[in-house]
Design a protein around this motif. Structure first.
Motif, PDB file in Angstrom:
ATOM      1  N   ARG A 120       0.820  -1.226   0.000  1.00 14.90           N
ATOM      2  CA  ARG A 120       0.000   0.000   0.000  1.00 14.90           C
ATOM      3  C   ARG A 120       0.850   1.271   0.000  1.00 14.90           C
ATOM      4  O   ARG A 120       0.582   2.195  -0.757  1.00 14.90           O
ATOM      5  N   SER A 121       1.863   1.317   0.867  1.00 17.69           N
ATOM      6  CA  SER A 121       2.652   2.567   0.948  1.00 17.69           C
ATOM      7  C   SER A 121       3.382   2.807  -0.356  1.00 17.69           C
ATOM      8  O   SER A 121       3.378   3.935  -0.867  1.00 17.69           O
ATOM      9  N   ALA A 122       4.001   1.758  -0.892  1.00 15.43           N
ATOM     10  CA  ALA A 122       4.762   1.934  -2.144  1.00 15.43           C
ATOM     11  C   ALA A 122       3.811   2.325  -3.271  1.00 15.43           C
ATOM     12  O   ALA A 122       4.135   3.162  -4.118  1.00 15.43           O
ATOM     13  N   TRP A 123       2.603   1.731  -3.272  1.00 15.39           N
ATOM     14  CA  TRP A 123       1.631   2.052  -4.330  1.00 15.39           C
ATOM     15  C   TRP A 123       1.183   3.511  -4.210  1.00 15.39           C
ATOM     16  O   TRP A 123       1.111   4.246  -5.185  1.00 15.39           O
ATOM     17  N   LEU A 124       0.886   3.920  -2.960  1.00 11.93           N
ATOM     18  CA  LEU A 124       0.438   5.308  -2.763  1.00 11.93           C
ATOM     19  C   LEU A 124       1.527   6.296  -3.163  1.00 11.93           C
ATOM     20  O   LEU A 124       1.245   7.309  -3.823  1.00 11.93           O
ATOM     21  N   ALA A 125       2.764   5.979  -2.786  1.00 12.42           N
ATOM     22  CA  ALA A 125       3.875   6.883  -3.131  1.00 12.42           C
ATOM     23  C   ALA A 125       4.041   6.929  -4.647  1.00 12.42           C
ATOM     24  O   ALA A 125       4.238   8.004  -5.227  1.00 12.42           O
TER      25      ALA A 125
END
Ligand SMILES: Cc1ncc(COP(=O)(O)O)c(C=O)c1O
Length: 465
Positions: A120-125
Motif C-alpha cells: 500500500r505505501s509503495a503504491w500510494l507513493a
C-alpha cells in the motif's frame, strides 16, 4: 416536456413528461418525500430557480408549492424559503451501506495472492509521483494500446525478468488476462480460426469465454511433462500455461517446448502463453517465456493479479506485430479500458524498482508457505503427495487412497475452510486421481497456520490420526 435535474440541497430527478406539468411536479415531490429521497427539513429551490431548471412558467411551480404546503408536505415562510415539513415525511431507512461479501474464514482456494501483502505505501507513493508528473492529456482516453509509460516499463521488465521480446508498440494493456484472452479469441475468429486447443486442466472461466467467442474448444491431456502438444491439428490455436501449468503445477518440458515452437513456426499455429505467475519460482531461476523463441507466433499474456492484486484489473498482451491493430480495435470496441491512473502508477512502481522489491518479498513469503504446506502434509500418518514444481501460488495435494475429493471439500467447508478439488478445474473427458488444488498464497499470514492445520485434519483418512 423537458427532463431536468433540480437541486434540492442534493440532486433530485424531476421529470416533467405529461400535459399537466403542475400535477407532475406535485406528484413527484410527494413521492420523493414518501420514499425518503427528500428528508424532513430538506430545502427546496426557489420557485424561480426550479421553474428555470424545468423550463416551466414560474407560476406553475409556485402553485405546485402552494398546494404541497396546503397539504402539509412542505412548509414555507416568506423570506425563509420552502422546505420539507417535519411531520409529514415518512422516514424510511436511508439506503444501507452495502457490506463487502464476507470471505470464508479460512481460504486455500487457488488464484489469489495474499492481498493483505499489497504494498500500500509503495503504491500510494508511486501514485503520488505518477500523478504529480502526469500531463493533463495523459488523464484522457489516451493511446488505445495503453499508456506509453506502462508499455515502456513493461517492455523492459518482461525482457529482463521473463526473457520476453517485447517492443512497447506490441504491448496492449487490458483489464486482466481474462479480457486479453477474450480479445485474442475474437480476433483469431475474425481471422478465420475455428478452434482453440486448451489444456485439459485449467480455469473453467477461461474455457467458457473461449466458447462464447465462437471458437470451438478442444482439450489436450497434461502429464508430468506438461501439455501434450503433438496432436494439435494444423491451423488451430493453442493455449498453454507453459511455465507453471494451472492447476497441475508442472512445467512444460524442454522437448514439449521445442514441439510447441515447432508447431507455431511450421504449422501456422498461434500459441497463447498464459504466464500468469511466471515471476514466482522458488528452487531455481524460472524458465524463460516461450514467446522469446517465436515472437511472431506467440501471444504472451501476463497479469498483475498474482503479483499485486486481482482488484487492480491490469494485465498485458505482447502480440505478434500483425495482430496488434486488430486486438486494439477489438479492445476499443469492447469499451473496457483500464484506468489511466492505475496504469501510470504501475509504470512508476516498476521503473522506481518498487515492483521488483515487492516481488522479491513475496517470493520469499510464498516459498516459505509452500515449504510449510509440504512439511505439514509430510508429518501426517499417511502423507498425501504434494506435487507440482516449487513455483507459483498453488500446489496439488493428492488425496490418500480412500479419501473422497468431494467429501473432503464438503468436510473442509464445515470446518470453515474453502478449498477446491481438482474436479473444479478438469475439462470434460479428463480424469485424474482425487486431489485438492491448494492456493497457499490466499490467506493473510496470520491465518495461514490455522488454514494448514484445518487442511491437515480434513485430508486425514477416516479413523487415522
Ligand atoms: C491460469 C490463470 N491465468 C490467468 C489468470 C489471471 O486472470 P486476470 O488477469 O484476468 O485476473 C488466472 C487467475 O486466476 C489464472 O488462474
Amino acid at each position: 416536456m423537458p427532463v431536468s435535474w433540480a437541486t434540492f440541497g442534493g440532486d433530485l430527478h424531476v421529470e416533467i413528461t405529461g400535459a399537466r406539468p403542475r400535477q407532475d411536479l406535485e406528484d413527484q415531490v410527494r413521492q420523493a418525500i414518501r420514499d425518503g429521497r427528500l428528508r424532513p427539513g430538506a430545502r427546496l429551490p426557489s420557485s424561480r430557480q426550479l421553474a428555470r431548471d424545468l423550463q416551466l412558467a414560474r407560476n406553475t411551480v409556485a402553485h405546485a408549492y402552494d398546494q404541497l404546503v396546503a397539504e402539509g408536505w412542505l412548509a414555507a415562510r416568506s423570506g425563509a424559503g420552502t422546505w420539507v415539513a417535519e411531520h409529514h415525511a415518512s422516514s424510511p431507512e436511508r439506503p444501507k451501506r452495502l457490506d463487502e461479501p464476507r470471505p470464508p474464514r479460512l481460504d486455500l482456494r487457488p488464484g489469489h495472492p495474499d492481498v493483505s501483502a499489497f504494498p500500500r505505501s509503495a503504491w500510494l507513493a508511486a501514485a503520488r509521483r505518477a500523478l504529480a508528473s502526469a500531463s493533463h492529456t495523459s488523464l484522457g482516453y489516451g493511446d488505445p494500446r495503453g499508456h506509453p509509460e506502462l508499455r515502456t516499463a513493461l517492455a523492459e521488465y518482461l525482457g529482463r525478468v521473463r526473457g520476453v521480446l517485447a517492443a512497447p508498440d506490441h504491448i496492449v494493456i487490458c483489464p486482466g488476462v481474462t479480457q486479453g484472452l477474450q480479445l485474442v479469441c475474437e480476433v483469431l475468429r475474425e481471422r478465420g480460426a475455428s478452434r482453440l486447443v486448451m489444456e485439459g486442466y485449467g480455469h473453467p472461466l477461461h474455457r467458457g469465454l473461449v466458447e462464447r467467442s465462437g471458437l470451438a474448444v478442444s482439450t489436450t491431456d497434461v502429464d508430468e511433462q506438461g501439455a501434450i502438444v503433438d496432436d494439435v491439428p494444423p491451423g488451430d490455436a493453442l493455449l498453454l500455461t507453459a511455465a507453471h501449468q494451472f492447476p497441475l503445477g508442472v512445467a512444460l518440458s524442454p522437448v514439449r517446448r521445442r514441439a510447441a515452437v515447432h508447431l507455431a513456426t511450421t504449422a501456422g499455429t498461434i500459441l497463447i502463453e498464459d504466464d500468469y505467475d511466471g515471476e514466482f519460482r522458488y528452487d531455481r531461476t524460472a524458465v524463460g517465456a516461450l514467446q522469446a523463441l517465436a515472437p511472431d507466433h506467440v501471444i504472451y499474456a501476463g497479469t498483475a493479479s498474482k503479483s499485486l492484486a486481482p482488484g487492480l484489473r491490469l494485465g498485458w498482451l505482447v502480440l505478434p506485430a500483425p495482430m496488434v491493430d486488430d486486438v486494439v480495435a477489438a479492445k476499443q470496441a469492447s469499451g473496457r479500458l483500464p484506468s489511466s491512473i492505475e496504469q501510470l502508477t504501475l509504470a512508476e512502481l516498476i521503473t522506481s524498482g518498487g515492483y521488483d522489491r515487492h516481488i522479491r518479498r513475496l517470493r520469499l513469503a510464498y516459498r516459505r508457505r509452500r515449504d510449510r504446506l509440504v512439511a505439514t502434509m509430510e508429518q501426517m500418518a499417511s502423507p498425501p503427495r504434494v506435487t507440482g514444481i516449487a513455483a507459483g501460488l498453488h500446489a496439488l495435494v493428492e488425496l490418500p487412497p480412500g479419501v473422497d475429493e468431494a467429501e473432503t471439500v464438503a468436510r473442509a467447508a464445515r470446518h470453515g475452510l474453502a478449498i477446491d478439488g481438482l474436479t473444479t478445474y478438469t475439462a470434460p473427458g479428463h480424469t485424474r486421481a482425487p486431489a485438492l488444488v491448494v492456493g497457499y498464497s490466499t490467506p493473510p499470514e496470520s491465518m495461514f497456520g490455522t488454514a494448514l492445520a484445518t487442511l491437515r485434519s480434513v485430508v486425514q483418512p477416516r479413523g487415522a490420526g
